[in-house]
Design a protein around this motif. Structure first.
Motif, short mmCIF file in Angstrom:
data_model
loop_
_atom_site.label_atom_id
_atom_site.label_comp_id
_atom_site.label_asym_id
_atom_site.label_seq_id
_atom_site.Cartn_x
_atom_site.Cartn_y
_atom_site.Cartn_z
N UNK A 1 0.87 -1.23 0.03
CA UNK A 1 0.00 0.08 0.12
C UNK A 1 0.67 1.34 -0.04
N UNK A 2 0.50 2.36 -0.53
CA UNK A 2 1.25 3.35 -0.85
C UNK A 2 0.55 4.60 -0.34
N UNK A 3 1.13 5.88 0.02
CA UNK A 3 0.32 7.09 0.51
C UNK A 3 0.08 7.88 -0.86
N UNK A 4 -0.24 9.07 -0.83
CA UNK A 4 -0.81 9.75 -1.68
C UNK A 4 0.47 10.17 -2.70
N UNK A 5 1.54 10.34 -2.32
CA UNK A 5 2.76 10.62 -2.95
C UNK A 5 3.50 9.33 -3.74
N UNK A 6 2.91 8.15 -3.45
CA UNK A 6 3.40 6.86 -4.15
C UNK A 6 4.47 6.23 -3.05
N UNK A 7 4.66 6.65 -2.07
CA UNK A 7 5.51 6.17 -0.96
C UNK A 7 4.98 4.91 -0.41
N UNK A 8 5.75 3.82 -0.32
CA UNK A 8 5.30 2.69 0.84
C UNK A 8 5.25 2.96 1.91
N UNK A 9 4.09 2.25 2.51
CA UNK A 9 3.86 2.50 4.06
C UNK A 9 4.78 1.69 5.01
N UNK A 10 5.24 0.68 4.44
CA UNK A 10 6.18 -0.33 5.07
C UNK A 10 7.40 -0.73 4.16
N UNK A 27 17.87 9.02 5.91
CA UNK A 27 17.06 9.60 4.81
C UNK A 27 15.65 9.30 4.88
N UNK A 28 15.47 7.97 5.37
CA UNK A 28 13.89 7.48 5.46
C UNK A 28 13.27 8.17 6.67
N UNK A 29 14.05 8.57 7.64
CA UNK A 29 13.57 9.08 8.98
C UNK A 29 13.21 10.68 8.26
N UNK A 30 14.13 11.06 7.70
CA UNK A 30 13.97 12.53 7.26
C UNK A 30 12.72 12.82 6.23
N UNK A 31 12.35 11.76 5.30
CA UNK A 31 11.30 11.71 4.62
C UNK A 31 10.00 11.39 5.10
N UNK A 32 10.05 11.15 6.38
CA UNK A 32 8.59 10.88 7.26
C UNK A 32 8.39 9.70 7.73
N UNK A 33 9.46 8.70 7.57
CA UNK A 33 9.28 7.33 8.29
C UNK A 33 9.71 7.49 9.62
N UNK A 34 9.24 6.49 10.38
CA UNK A 34 9.47 6.10 11.62
C UNK A 34 10.06 4.67 11.85
N UNK A 35 10.98 4.46 12.71
CA UNK A 35 11.56 3.30 13.18
C UNK A 35 10.32 2.40 13.54
N UNK A 54 10.75 0.58 8.64
CA UNK A 54 10.46 1.84 8.77
C UNK A 54 8.86 1.71 8.17
N UNK A 55 8.18 2.78 8.94
CA UNK A 55 6.66 2.56 8.81
C UNK A 55 6.43 4.33 8.48
N UNK A 56 5.46 4.57 7.60
CA UNK A 56 4.96 5.91 7.14
C UNK A 56 3.57 5.82 7.89
N UNK A 57 3.27 6.61 8.76
CA UNK A 57 1.95 6.83 9.03
C UNK A 57 1.00 7.65 8.34
N UNK A 58 -0.31 7.25 8.40
CA UNK A 58 -1.36 7.51 7.33
C UNK A 58 -1.87 8.72 7.58
#
Length: 62
Positions: A1-10, A27-35, A54-58
């Motif tokens: 699954x991806x967010x509106x910018x096409x980034x993978x959530x996991x 770089x992933x953390x700077x891009x909005x991901x969290x551990x 790393x995961x990207x919150x929705x």
């Protein structure tokens, strides 16, 4: 699954335990991901290989 910018959530970042791996995690953390969870390490017979999820919150309220 991806967010509106096409980034993978996991993502599971893997690679040799070196400065480049640390840069990729940073770089992933700077891009909005969290551990997500703890890093893991193994030895493949030649080098130490590490992994970090790393995961990207929705953005939805919890």
């Amino acid at each position: 699954m991806t967010d509106q910018d096409g980034r993978l959530r996991y993502r599971l970042l893997t690679g040799p335990d070196d400065a480049e791996f640390c840069r990729r995690v940073s770089a992933a953390l700077a891009d909005g991901y969290r551990l997500h969870g703890s890093p893991t390490m193994t030895f493949d017979g030649q080098r130490v290989v590490v992994a970090q999820a790393v995961v990207l919150d929705d953005g939805a309220p919890g």
